[in-house]
Design an enzyme around this catalytic site. Structure first.
Site, short mmCIF file in Angstrom:
data_model
loop_
_atom_site.label_atom_id
_atom_site.label_comp_id
_atom_site.label_asym_id
_atom_site.label_seq_id
_atom_site.Cartn_x
_atom_site.Cartn_y
_atom_site.Cartn_z
N CYS A 56 0.84 -1.20 0.00
CA CYS A 56 0.00 0.00 0.00
C CYS A 56 0.88 1.26 0.00
O CYS A 56 1.91 1.29 0.67
CB CYS A 56 -0.90 0.00 1.23
SG CYS A 56 -2.04 1.39 1.25
N CYS B 155 -0.33 4.35 7.14
CA CYS B 155 -1.02 4.11 8.41
C CYS B 155 -0.09 3.30 9.33
O CYS B 155 0.26 2.16 9.00
CB CYS B 155 -2.31 3.36 8.17
SG CYS B 155 -3.38 4.14 6.93
N CYS C 202 -0.52 -0.44 10.45
CA CYS C 202 -0.89 -1.41 9.42
C CYS C 202 0.30 -2.17 8.87
O CYS C 202 1.31 -1.58 8.46
CB CYS C 202 -1.61 -0.70 8.28
SG CYS C 202 -2.14 -1.82 6.97
N CYS D 275 -16.79 -9.76 4.02
CA CYS D 275 -16.17 -8.44 3.94
C CYS D 275 -15.03 -8.50 2.93
O CYS D 275 -14.05 -9.20 3.14
CB CYS D 275 -15.63 -8.04 5.32
SG CYS D 275 -16.89 -8.13 6.62
N CYS E 296 -20.03 -6.63 2.42
CA CYS E 296 -19.49 -5.34 2.82
C CYS E 296 -18.17 -5.15 2.07
O CYS E 296 -17.36 -6.06 1.98
CB CYS E 296 -19.24 -5.29 4.32
SG CYS E 296 -18.59 -3.71 4.91
N CYS F 98 -20.31 0.75 8.00
CA CYS F 98 -19.54 0.03 9.00
C CYS F 98 -18.30 0.87 9.27
O CYS F 98 -17.51 1.09 8.35
CB CYS F 98 -19.17 -1.35 8.47
SG CYS F 98 -18.07 -2.29 9.54
N ARG G 273 -18.81 -4.96 17.03
CA ARG G 273 -18.07 -6.15 16.60
C ARG G 273 -16.69 -6.20 17.24
O ARG G 273 -15.95 -5.21 17.18
CB ARG G 273 -17.92 -6.13 15.07
CG ARG G 273 -17.29 -7.38 14.47
CD ARG G 273 -17.13 -7.26 12.97
NE ARG G 273 -18.35 -6.79 12.33
CZ ARG G 273 -18.43 -6.30 11.10
NH1 ARG G 273 -17.34 -6.22 10.36
NH2 ARG G 273 -19.57 -5.88 10.60
S1 SF4 Z 1 -4.88 0.76 6.56
FE1 SF4 Z 1 -3.12 -0.26 5.57
S2 SF4 Z 1 -3.84 -0.96 3.54
FE2 SF4 Z 1 -5.33 0.54 4.36
S3 SF4 Z 1 -4.67 2.54 3.51
FE3 SF4 Z 1 -3.68 2.37 5.53
S4 SF4 Z 1 -1.69 1.42 5.09
FE4 SF4 Z 1 -2.97 1.09 3.28
#
Ligand code: SF4
Length: 407
Positions: free
Chosen positions: A65, A69, A72, A109, A142, A202, A272
């Site tokens: 990605c 984040c 993540c 999901c 979802c 959600c 959840r």
């Molecule tokens: S949560 Fe993870 S996969 Fe989703 S946008 Fe952020 S870094 Fe990318």
């Protein structure tokens, strides 16, 4: 009337507590914990009986990605040794979904890593949804693809999506400490786009990222105001190779208090238990079922959960029952997915929110970025007592592998 009597009375009437009352739940002691669970349990049973909704994750596209984040394992620069693959073909995704439904899941999901979908990605997901619904027209779908552009939510809705997930994750005040590549406002916008298109919303949070009690209460009230129909509560899974790998801030008791606070603020909303359930609640998972009415079955996006059969055994042993495909999840006065998808029906005025920002909710990473070292520090009570690195298992089966899914 003491705090718990007040919260129970309000919850039974479907009323939201004050911010101070929500904070007080988080400040209760371990001696009071079973009383807190019992009070939240009364509210849970009032609106959801003893039903547990099972949801099943299919990671359509894993890793790589461009977003940052910090919680993540799929983020830009992540060194976590997760599965990395591009879009599953519709039949591959449908096979994985079928395993979850056969295991008892009512909702599938569909999640993809990334900042947000291209129009071509919407086409891919449209084909995937068709393949899933061809096999089982009753299954709820979802979709969680990150930030939506104009008209994409409408396209997903027209293609058969029932809900959209996009989590707020944490408070507006601290959002900038966990992610730099998009904003809290971006996330709210996507939730509103999804809701505006008639998708059930959600949207949830991640606890354990170093946030304060005030941050937790802020985001939970924000979710209530957005009108989220389901609120996934993730407990940070500190993946090695991510900025928050050493953040072990949660205890089972803390997790139960957080779940109870979420329940009191969202008495008639699906709550959840999401990523991190096994890692942080551990043997206390059954107590969580007295508060939450929904869990994920089996594995998460990039980490493995306990065996699907263990989930089913836990539900049965704790005296709960799996919610059937024909049963409404939400109380009658709120729109259920089945009603929400019908034009002109649904939750009406409430704005539903969804989505874990950027594609993934239950990813279980942890929250502090390197820059986030300055984030509030004294929020959590557990220090490293809850460190259970042995329970963090990178997913090596199911979607994107040759091995059977865990369902
Ligand atoms: S949560 Fe993870 S996969 Fe989703 S946008 Fe952020 S870094 Fe990318």
């Amino acid at each position: 009337m003491d705090l718990l009597d007040t919260l129970t009375a309000k919850g039974l009437r479907g009323e939201v507590p004050t911010r101070e009352e929500a904070l007080a739940v988080l400040a209760t002691t371990d001696d009071e914990l079973l009383d807190v669970v019992a009070a939240a349990g009364k509210v849970r049973r009032r609106w959801f009986g003893r039903r547990v909704k099972l949801n099943y994750l299919v990671n359509l596209k894993s890793g790589l990605c461009p977003e940052d984040c910090s919680y993540c394992s799929q983020r830009l620069g992540s060194k976590a040794e997760i599965l990395k693959y591009t879009w599953l073909k519709p039949d591959q995704a449908a096979d994985a979904a079928r395993a979850g439904v056969a295991g008892g899941a009512k909702r599938v999901c569909l999640v993809a890593s990334g900042r947000g979908p291209t129009d071509r990605d919407i086409d891919r997901v449209t084909d995937t949804m068709a393949a899933i619904k061809d096999a089982d027209p009753e299954v709820e779908i979802c979709v969680c693809l990150g930030l939506l552009s104009d008209n994409q939510a409408e396209r997903l809705k027209a293609a058969g999506a029932d809900a959209y997930n996009h989590n707020l994750n944490t408070s507006e005040n601290t959002y900038g400490t966990i992610t730099k590549t998009h904003t809290y406002a971006d996330r709210v916008d996507t939730v509103q786009k999804a809701h505006g298109a008639g998708l059930s919303a959600c949207s949830g949070l991640i606890a354990g990222m170093g946030e304060t009690d005030e941050d937790l209460v802020d985001v939970v009230f924000a979710l209530r105001e957005l009108g989220s129909d389901s609120v996934p509560v993730n407990f940070l899974i500190p993946f090695e190779g991510t900025p928050l790998a050493k953040e072990w801030n949660l205890t089972p008791q803390r997790c139960l208090r957080i779940l109870a606070m979420v329940r009191f603020v969202n008495p008639d909303t699906e709550v959840r238990i999401a990523g991190g359930r096994e890692v942080h609640l551990r043997t206390m998972q059954p107590l969580g079922l007295h508060i939450a009415n929904s869990i994920f079955l089996g594995d998460y996006l990039t980490s493995e959960g306990q065996a699907g059969q263990a989930d089913l055994d836990m539900i049965k042993d704790a005296g709960f029952e799996v919610e059937g495909a024909g049963e409404a999840t939400l109380p009658r006065h709120r729109a259920d997915v089945a009603a929400a998808v019908a034009p002109g029906s649904g939750c009406g005025t409430a704005a539903s929110a969804c989505g874990s920002g950027g594609g993934c909710g239950p990813c279980g990473g942890h929250a502090h970025d390197t820059e986030a070292a300055s984030a509030p520090a004294a929020a959590v009570e557990g220090t490293n007592d809850g460190l259970r690195e042995d329970l963090v298992k990178v997913r090596r089966r199911g979607a994107g592998t040759e091995l059977a899914p865990n369902a």
